[in-house]
Design an enzyme around this catalytic site. Structure first.
Site, PDB file in Angstrom:
ATOM      1  N   TYR A 166       0.836  -1.207   0.000  1.00 21.42           N
ATOM      2  CA  TYR A 166       0.000   0.000   0.000  1.00 21.42           C
ATOM      3  C   TYR A 166       0.873   1.260   0.000  1.00 21.42           C
ATOM      4  CZ  TYR A 166      -3.607   3.164   1.975  1.00 21.42           C
ATOM      5  OH  TYR A 166      -4.470   4.194   2.223  1.00 21.42           O
ATOM      6  N   LYS A 170       0.900   4.038  -2.921  1.00 17.82           N
ATOM      7  CA  LYS A 170       0.527   5.419  -2.632  1.00 17.82           C
ATOM      8  C   LYS A 170       1.646   6.400  -2.989  1.00 17.82           C
ATOM      9  CE  LYS A 170      -3.707   5.270  -1.165  1.00 17.82           C
ATOM     10  NZ  LYS A 170      -4.733   5.633  -2.169  1.00 17.82           N
TER      11      LYS A 170
HETATM   12  N1  LIG Z   1      -9.516   6.488   5.804  1.00 16.03           N
HETATM   13  C1  LIG Z   1      -8.333   7.060   5.945  1.00 16.03           C
HETATM   14  O1  LIG Z   1      -7.991   7.622   7.010  1.00 16.03           O
HETATM   15  C2  LIG Z   1      -7.353   7.041   4.813  1.00 16.03           C
HETATM   16  C3  LIG Z   1      -6.035   7.416   5.102  1.00 16.03           C
HETATM   17  C4  LIG Z   1      -5.115   7.483   4.062  1.00 16.03           C
HETATM   18  C5  LIG Z   1      -5.531   7.213   2.762  1.00 16.03           C
HETATM   19  N2  LIG Z   1      -6.819   6.830   2.509  1.00 16.03           N
HETATM   20  C6  LIG Z   1      -7.189   6.579   1.108  1.00 16.03           C
HETATM   21  O2  LIG Z   1      -8.426   7.231   0.850  1.00 16.03           O
HETATM   22  C7  LIG Z   1      -9.168   6.463  -0.093  1.00 16.03           C
HETATM   23  C8  LIG Z   1     -10.544   6.119   0.471  1.00 16.03           C
HETATM   24  O3  LIG Z   1     -10.398   5.279   1.582  1.00 16.03           O
HETATM   25  P1  LIG Z   1     -11.592   4.930   2.591  1.00 16.03           P
HETATM   26  O4  LIG Z   1     -10.999   4.959   3.928  1.00 16.03           O
HETATM   27  O5  LIG Z   1     -12.770   5.752   2.262  1.00 16.03           O
HETATM   28  O6  LIG Z   1     -11.841   3.383   2.196  1.00 16.03           O
HETATM   29  P2  LIG Z   1     -13.194   2.539   1.946  1.00 16.03           P
HETATM   30  O7  LIG Z   1     -12.791   1.117   1.985  1.00 16.03           O
HETATM   31  O8  LIG Z   1     -14.272   3.011   2.848  1.00 16.03           O
HETATM   32  O9  LIG Z   1     -13.599   2.937   0.453  1.00 16.03           O
HETATM   33  C9  LIG Z   1     -12.886   2.512  -0.678  1.00 16.03           C
HETATM   34  C10 LIG Z   1     -13.876   2.238  -1.797  1.00 16.03           C
HETATM   35  O10 LIG Z   1     -13.150   1.849  -2.982  1.00 16.03           O
HETATM   36  C11 LIG Z   1     -13.908   0.866  -3.658  1.00 16.03           C
HETATM   37  N3  LIG Z   1     -13.057   0.068  -4.553  1.00 16.03           N
HETATM   38  C12 LIG Z   1     -12.113  -0.845  -4.196  1.00 16.03           C
HETATM   39  N4  LIG Z   1     -11.580  -1.425  -5.294  1.00 16.03           N
HETATM   40  C13 LIG Z   1     -12.185  -0.851  -6.371  1.00 16.03           C
HETATM   41  C14 LIG Z   1     -12.045  -1.041  -7.770  1.00 16.03           C
HETATM   42  N5  LIG Z   1     -11.175  -1.925  -8.282  1.00 16.03           N
HETATM   43  N6  LIG Z   1     -12.812  -0.289  -8.599  1.00 16.03           N
HETATM   44  C15 LIG Z   1     -13.699   0.621  -8.089  1.00 16.03           C
HETATM   45  N7  LIG Z   1     -13.897   0.801  -6.767  1.00 16.03           N
HETATM   46  C16 LIG Z   1     -13.139   0.086  -5.915  1.00 16.03           C
HETATM   47  C17 LIG Z   1     -14.495   0.022  -2.529  1.00 16.03           C
HETATM   48  O11 LIG Z   1     -15.615  -0.743  -2.949  1.00 16.03           O
HETATM   49  C18 LIG Z   1     -14.836   1.073  -1.477  1.00 16.03           C
HETATM   50  O12 LIG Z   1     -16.182   1.494  -1.556  1.00 16.03           O
HETATM   51  C19 LIG Z   1      -8.309   5.240  -0.432  1.00 16.03           C
HETATM   52  O13 LIG Z   1      -7.553   5.502  -1.587  1.00 16.03           O
HETATM   53  C20 LIG Z   1      -7.409   5.125   0.782  1.00 16.03           C
HETATM   54  O14 LIG Z   1      -6.235   4.445   0.458  1.00 16.03           O
HETATM   55  C21 LIG Z   1      -7.741   6.728   3.513  1.00 16.03           C
END
Ligand SMILES: NC(=O)c1ccc[n+]([C@@H]2O[C@H](COP(=O)([O-])OP(=O)(O)OC[C@H]3O[C@@H](n4cnc5c(N)ncnc54)[C@H](O)[C@@H]3O)[C@@H](O)[C@H]2O)c1
Length: 301
Positions: A166, A170
């Site tokens: 990951y 990223k």
């Molecule tokens: N939550 C945090 O604090 C955090 C921190 C750093 C980075 N991020 C990044 O932010 C973004 C959102 O994360 P989140 O926490 O909302 O996660 P989440 O798991 O709630 O949402 C991610 C969504 O992506 C969809 N997805 C996965 N594979 C897919 C594909 N191949 N095609 C289309 N859709 C797909 C999933 O179905 C899901 O609904 C991600 O890129 C994550 O890496 C989140």
């Protein structure tokens, strides 16, 4: 009139978490949104159409404009259809926001090839796939206020020990974002990355059905909606001056990361280094500069 009046926005991974908050928040500012989500579990398994359709229906129910798309961003041809769908449905594409993501954590010395490939595929290749097709459209239709917004993570920026796949994906996304910033500026596109923090299924640690730690649904500062204003600004027509940067967003804060830059540099007096002099001068000049611990530093044990 909202800040994003009639702007056409594609948000990947918008069926849940931060993507859903972004899709709904931008729609509330007047954007017309394509809500993409494959509807998978956190590890990328068991796709379903529901989440994308539910978020699009929720936006329409609140008086906004949205359509659903349940395609897989890892599929190059499906990503082309996703971009074409936005143009077909709403007449143009102004903003692409790559949020989709999965996790398959593991220490580097135990990681299976399949764990590595799956995470690189969704985050890095998925971001490339949609960006590739959006950028071709923007090159053809140059002169708009176009925006590419890619999601990165503190996991990559600071090196989360249990997430080598990951973290690599990223940081790859940051390289892709910076390259696009320099390649696409001439067509009216800005390209920035967002490093978010929010309570979602990705960050919530659950014990016996209860969320523990600071990532709880009750912690409003960490609500995914707190990420939206920074993303909305980047998506707006006002942000044309802001390009090739990483913006942090969440927990009540919005931050501007430093651009990568040389911190120290030493030069051989003759122009050519010998090993003993390099050893001595590297320690002399760099050592004091690398003593700053980061969030993942632990005592050795
Ligand atoms: N939550 C945090 O604090 C955090 C921190 C750093 C980075 N991020 C990044 O932010 C973004 C959102 O994360 P989140 O926490 O909302 O996660 P989440 O798991 O709630 O949402 C991610 C969504 O992506 C969809 N997805 C996965 N594979 C897919 C594909 N191949 N095609 C289309 N859709 C797909 C999933 O179905 C899901 O609904 C991600 O890129 C994550 O890496 C989140």
């Amino acid at each position: 009139m909202g800040e994003l009046d009639r702007r056409v926005v594609v948000v990947t991974g918008a069926g849940r978490g931060i993507g859903a908050a972004v899709a709904e928040g931008l729609a509330a500012e007047g954007a017309r949104v394509v809500v993409n989500d494959l509807g998978v579990a956190l590890d990328g398994s068991t796709p379903e159409d529901g989440p994308a359709h539910e978020v699009a229906a929720h936006i329409r129910g609140a008086g906004g404009e949205a359509i659903a798309d349940a395609s897989d961003v890892t599929d190059f041809a499906a990503a082309e259809r996703l971009i074409a769908k936005a143009v077909q449905e709403f007449g143009r594409l102004d903003v692409l926001i790559n949020v989709a993501g999965i996790l398959r954590d593991g220490m580097i010395f135990k990681m299976a090839e399949e764990q590595w490939d799956a995470v690189i595929d969704v985050h890095l290749k998925g971001t490339f796939n949609t960006t590739r097709h959006a950028s071709a459209y923007w090159r053809e239709n140059r002169g708009g206020e176009f925006r590419l917004i890619n999601f990165t993570s503190a996991s990559g920026l600071y090196g989360a020990p249990s997430q080598p796949n990951y973290a690599a994906a990223k940081m790859g996304i940051i390289g892709l974002t910076f390259s696009c910033a320099n390649a696409l500026r001439q067509y009216g596109v800005t390209s920035n990355a967002v490093s978010p923090i929010a309570t979602t299924r990705m960050t919530m640690t659950v014990d016996k059905g209860r969320a523990i730690g600071r990532y709880t649904p009750e912690n409003g500062r960490l609500d995914a909606r707190n990420v939206v204003p920074a993303v909305a600004y980047l998506a707006s027509e006002r942000s044309g001056w802001l390009n090739r940067r990483v913006i942090t967003a969440g927990n009540g804060r919005i931050g501007l990361m430093n651009e990568p830059d040389l911190q120290r540099e030493i030069t051989a007096s003759s122009g050519v280094w010998d090993v003993p002099t390099a050893f001595a001068e590297i320690e002399d000049s760099f050592r004091a500069a690398v003593q700053h611990p980061n969030i993942f530093d632990r005592p050795r044990g």
